[in-house]
Every structure is written in C-alpha cells, then in structure tokens.
Design an enzyme around this catalytic site. Structure first.
Site, PDB file in Angstrom:
ATOM      1  N   MET A 127       0.681  -1.204  -0.143  1.00 15.36           N
ATOM      2  CA  MET A 127       0.154   0.138   0.116  1.00 15.36           C
ATOM      3  C   MET A 127       0.744   1.175  -0.062  1.00 15.36           C
ATOM      4  O   MET A 127       0.702   1.945  -0.788  1.00 15.36           O
ATOM      5  CB  MET A 127      -0.817   0.034   1.181  1.00 15.36           C
ATOM      6  CG  MET A 127      -1.952  -0.966   1.216  1.00 15.36           C
ATOM      7  SD  MET A 127      -3.049  -0.805   2.772  1.00 15.36           S
ATOM      8  CE  MET A 127      -3.613  -2.457   3.125  1.00 15.36           C
ATOM      9  N   PRO A 130       6.782   5.873  -1.042  1.00 15.28           N
ATOM     10  CA  PRO A 130       7.540   6.993  -0.438  1.00 15.28           C
ATOM     11  C   PRO A 130       6.944   8.265  -0.054  1.00 15.28           C
ATOM     12  O   PRO A 130       7.378   9.013   0.854  1.00 15.28           O
ATOM     13  CB  PRO A 130       8.682   6.887  -1.475  1.00 15.28           C
ATOM     14  CG  PRO A 130       8.752   5.524  -2.069  1.00 15.28           C
ATOM     15  CD  PRO A 130       7.237   5.076  -2.131  1.00 15.28           C
ATOM     16  N   PHE A 158       8.026   0.151   3.342  1.00 13.48           N
ATOM     17  CA  PHE A 158       7.453  -0.307   4.522  1.00 13.48           C
ATOM     18  C   PHE A 158       6.899  -1.647   4.466  1.00 13.48           C
ATOM     19  O   PHE A 158       5.756  -1.838   4.978  1.00 13.48           O
ATOM     20  CB  PHE A 158       6.968   0.831   5.217  1.00 13.48           C
ATOM     21  CG  PHE A 158       7.360   2.034   5.590  1.00 13.48           C
ATOM     22  CD1 PHE A 158       8.569   2.191   5.500  1.00 13.48           C
ATOM     23  CD2 PHE A 158       6.542   3.132   5.212  1.00 13.48           C
ATOM     24  CE1 PHE A 158       9.292   3.491   5.491  1.00 13.48           C
ATOM     25  CE2 PHE A 158       7.129   4.539   5.568  1.00 13.48           C
ATOM     26  CZ  PHE A 158       8.458   4.599   5.899  1.00 13.48           C
ATOM     27  N   GLU A 246      -8.027  -5.695   9.959  1.00 12.38           N
ATOM     28  CA  GLU A 246      -6.578  -5.288  10.209  1.00 12.38           C
ATOM     29  C   GLU A 246      -6.357  -4.348  11.506  1.00 12.38           C
ATOM     30  O   GLU A 246      -5.612  -4.636  12.288  1.00 12.38           O
ATOM     31  CB  GLU A 246      -6.094  -4.639   9.002  1.00 12.38           C
ATOM     32  CG  GLU A 246      -4.342  -4.374   9.148  1.00 12.38           C
ATOM     33  CD  GLU A 246      -3.792  -3.612   7.855  1.00 12.38           C
ATOM     34  OE1 GLU A 246      -2.625  -3.123   8.038  1.00 12.38           O
ATOM     35  OE2 GLU A 246      -4.405  -3.417   6.906  1.00 12.38           O
ATOM     36  N   GLN A 283       3.426   2.982  47.758  1.00 16.80           N
ATOM     37  CA  GLN A 283       1.871   3.084  47.141  1.00 16.80           C
ATOM     38  C   GLN A 283       2.064   3.823  45.761  1.00 16.80           C
ATOM     39  O   GLN A 283       1.087   3.392  45.216  1.00 16.80           O
ATOM     40  CB  GLN A 283       1.289   4.302  48.340  1.00 16.80           C
ATOM     41  CG  GLN A 283      -0.233   4.123  48.018  1.00 16.80           C
ATOM     42  CD  GLN A 283      -0.974   5.342  48.937  1.00 16.80           C
ATOM     43  OE1 GLN A 283      -0.514   6.557  48.701  1.00 16.80           O
ATOM     44  NE2 GLN A 283      -1.664   4.856  49.565  1.00 16.80           N
ATOM     45  N   HIS A 342      10.980   0.101  36.071  1.00 13.12           N
ATOM     46  CA  HIS A 342      12.244  -0.765  35.925  1.00 13.12           C
ATOM     47  C   HIS A 342      13.417   0.041  36.336  1.00 13.12           C
ATOM     48  O   HIS A 342      14.616  -0.671  36.407  1.00 13.12           O
ATOM     49  CB  HIS A 342      12.411  -1.402  34.551  1.00 13.12           C
ATOM     50  CG  HIS A 342      11.369  -2.772  34.510  1.00 13.12           C
ATOM     51  ND1 HIS A 342      10.092  -2.694  34.308  1.00 13.12           N
ATOM     52  CD2 HIS A 342      11.748  -3.970  34.437  1.00 13.12           C
ATOM     53  CE1 HIS A 342       9.699  -4.112  34.060  1.00 13.12           C
ATOM     54  NE2 HIS A 342      10.732  -4.881  34.197  1.00 13.12           N
ATOM     55  N   GLY A 343      13.267   1.219  36.083  1.00 11.29           N
ATOM     56  CA  GLY A 343      14.632   2.009  36.394  1.00 11.29           C
ATOM     57  C   GLY A 343      15.566   1.749  35.201  1.00 11.29           C
ATOM     58  O   GLY A 343      15.115   1.363  33.754  1.00 11.29           O
ATOM     59  N   GLY A 344      16.836   1.729  35.333  1.00 13.83           N
ATOM     60  CA  GLY A 344      17.811   1.338  34.290  1.00 13.83           C
ATOM     61  C   GLY A 344      17.681  -0.043  33.598  1.00 13.83           C
ATOM     62  O   GLY A 344      17.923  -0.188  32.333  1.00 13.83           O
TER      63      GLY A 344
END
Length: 381
Positions: A127, A130, A158, A246, A283, A342-344
């Site tokens: 579909m 560019p 794509f 879809e 909390q 999760h931090g780092g």
C-alpha cells in the site's frame, strides 16, 4: 476482573499449542532472526502445520475453515511471548488470504490459498509509497492495460514480508477519472515477474526480525486475470472492507502486548528491592499498576465485544478504528510507565519491557496513523 467468555475448549487447546511452539521453537532463535532480518521459511512451514497460518481459509482452498477467534489467539500469543519482532508477518499473510478469499477468482484462490495455508507461499500487501502513507487515494503506482496484460510501474515502501514474499497484493491506479477512490484497484503480482525487485531490509527502530523492504515495479507485466474482483476501480472498497479486521488485529496485539508488559513488571516490582523494601510496597507503584490494570481490563472488554461483532459480520469501520486508536495508545502508555518502574533495567534488552519498547511503537502508525483513526471516528459523530 471479569473473565473472558469468547473461547471454547478447542480454542484453549490451540492456544496451548501456539504457546509451546513460540517458547520451544521460536524464542531460542529470535536473536539470530534479528541478525538475519527475516524469519526462515522453515518456521513459516511449522506454523502452517500447526494451523497458525490462514486458519479461517475455507477447507475447499486448503485452510481449516475455522472462526476468527483462532487468528485472534495466534496474535495474542505472539505479542504475549514478545515474538512480534519477526512473527508479526503472520498477520499480514493472513490479511492477504482475506483479500483472496473475499475478492479472488476461483483460479486465484486455488493457485495461492492452499500454498499459503501451509507456509509454502508467503503473502504481502503493498500500500504505502515513499510519498504516500495513510492517504491511499493518492498512490502513484499505476497499472496500464496493454492487450491482455496490466503493465505496472511504481514503488512501495515499509512492506512487511518484503524479502520472503511470493505474492503481493498491490494497490495501483488503473483509472484516470481524477476521483481518487474510483481509480484504485488491487492486483496480484507474483514475485518472480520480470521487472519486480526489492530493496535490502530497511533499518528500523524495532521489529528487527521482520523483513521489511521497499518493492519496485518496472514495466511489470501481469495478466488481466490478476486483478482482484475482476472489475477495475473496486480496490478502495476492497481495502476498506479488510482494513476493519486489520485495525482490530492491531487492537488485539496492543492489549495482549500491554498485558504481558504489565505482568512482567508486576513480577519485577515485587522482586526488586529499593530503600530496603520491594518497589511494589510503595503506594505510588501500586497506584500506577492498578491504573494500568484497570484500563487494560476495560480495553480487553471492548476488544472482545468488537470481536463478537466481527464474528457476526457486523464490525463497523469506526468501531475498529476506535479500538485500534485507543488500544495502541494505551500500549504506549503501559510500556512507558513500566520502563520507568524498571529503572535502568528497563533499558536493557534482557528484560521483556525493553523489547516491547522497541517493537510496539509502529502499531500507532500501521493500519492508518492514529490521527487518521480520530478523523474516521469524528466523521460519524
């Protein structure tokens, strides 16, 4: 929370089979697939043998003739397992089969559907161009009738399954009325046609195992019989009919992926200690997780209701657009909040949340950008 009521025993047996396949045969290979930028055909053939490919295709054309719930389960499990990087192409393949089942001639159906169901032939949809994205009426790829052949020129970008594909549903202009939708047609192009070529895999932010390429058409000749539906100018209507599924598939993917992220984050916050106690004991953490949990529960309910409408052939384009818009936006919210919790470690690919961070973002673009979804819903108000 409210239990889901869509599925019967045979659906859950299929879910277990898909889950084993993903864990035992796919998960150990994901890093290699990402290096190769494609999933090997042997995996497509295994998926075909398990009924994961084109399960809804009628038995007369090599499929299993099952309901859409089997497609839903396959999609959910792929995202739950964090396997979207390469296996998202199965959904595109399923969409190609839908075009053939609904609009193909008997010859087209018998030529492709049995091979697609077993993973011997792989389908793609071309579909986007560019210079043309969500505005499908503005495509420039043109198919000109010359005797009994269409001659196709143009390029697409794509394209999922671009490296592996054997047949492509190509969105072309076949008319000159200037009325946009009335000039659009869908034409099947076999990948071995002279003049057809593809680029190297495109470099993407995520989905590294998905073979995404550009496709080029230079005086590609295909028989007039390759036109889907037999009558030119019907392509836009055909696209709109299939785009509802879809977009619902994207909503299904989004909720399943977000739930997987939330579950892994819940485990992480209960096991990770900060300032002498688990992160979950704060909390603020519980409030964030509770908020995401409730939004996902409500979203799952809406998606399941849309699925019931789909099974009854009543799913409206605006309902599918709303599901796609809301759920893909929520997926982003869940991933972002969970990376932060999760931090780092949330930035490390050994943690599931990081893989979802890379692979989920395209869902707000694919199937029509989310701003377009707002416009589609807005037109119905």
């Amino acid at each position: 929370m409210i239990a889901r009521s869509l599925f019967q025993h045979e659906h859950e047996e299929f879910r277990s089979s898909v889950r084993r396949f993903l864990a035992e045969e796919c998960a150990p290979c994901l890093e290699q697939w990402e290096e190769d930028h494609r999933v090997p055909r042997s995996i497509w053939e295994r998926a075909g043998a398990l009924g994961m490919l084109n399960a809804t295709t009628p038995q007369a054309y090599g499929g299993m003739g099952l309901d859409r719930l089997f497609s839903m389960i396959a999609t959910e499990e792929i995202y739950r397992a964090g396997q979207a990087s390469g296996l998202i192409g199965f959904g595109v393949h399923d969409i190609v089969a839908g075009y053939l089942v609904n609009f193909g001639s008997e010859q087209q159906k018998h030529a492709w559907l049995p091979r697609m169901a077993v993973g011997e032939a792989i389908g793609a949809v071309a579909m986007t161009e560019p210079d043309t994205g969500s505005d499908l009426q503005a495509v420039k790829t043109r198919a000109v009738l010359d005797g009994d052949d269409y001659v196709i020129n143009g390029s697409k970008t794509f394209i999922s399954n671009g490296s592996n594909c054997d047949v492509v549903v190509v969105v072309c202009k076949t008319g000159n009325s200037g009325k946009g939708a009335q000039d659009i047609s869908l034409i099947l192009v076999e990948a071995d046609r002279p003049g057809f070529s593809r680029s190297k895999p495109l470099r993407k932010v995520g989905l590294h195992a998905q073979d995404t390429t550009m496709l080029f058409f230079e005086d590609v000749r295909v028989p007039r019989d390759n036109l889907l539906g037999g009558v030119p100018g019907k392509g836009f209507i055909q696209l709109m009919k299939e785009l509802a599924w879809e977009r619902l598939s994207i909503a299904i993917s989004s909720v399943a992926g977000a739930k997987a992220v939330l579950e892994s984050t819940l485990d992480y916050t209960k096991g990770r200690t900060v300032f002498g106690k688990p992160i979950f004991a704060f909390q603020n953490t519980r409030f964030k997780l509770a908020d995401l949990h409730m939004q996902l529960a409500v979203s799952q309910n809406y998606v399941d209701q849309c699925m019931q409408e789909c099974l009854a052939h009543r799913l409206s384009p605006e309902a599918a657009a709303a599901a796609k818009l809301w759920c893909s936006d929520l997926y982003t919210k869940v991933v972002d909040e969970c990376v932060q919790l999760h931090g780092g470690n949330g930035y490390m690919l050994e943690y599931p949340v990081a893989r979802h961070y890379l692979d989920h973002r395209v869902l707000r673009i694919a199937g029509g950008a989310n701003d377009i979804m707002k416009d589609l819903v807005g037109r119905t108000l």
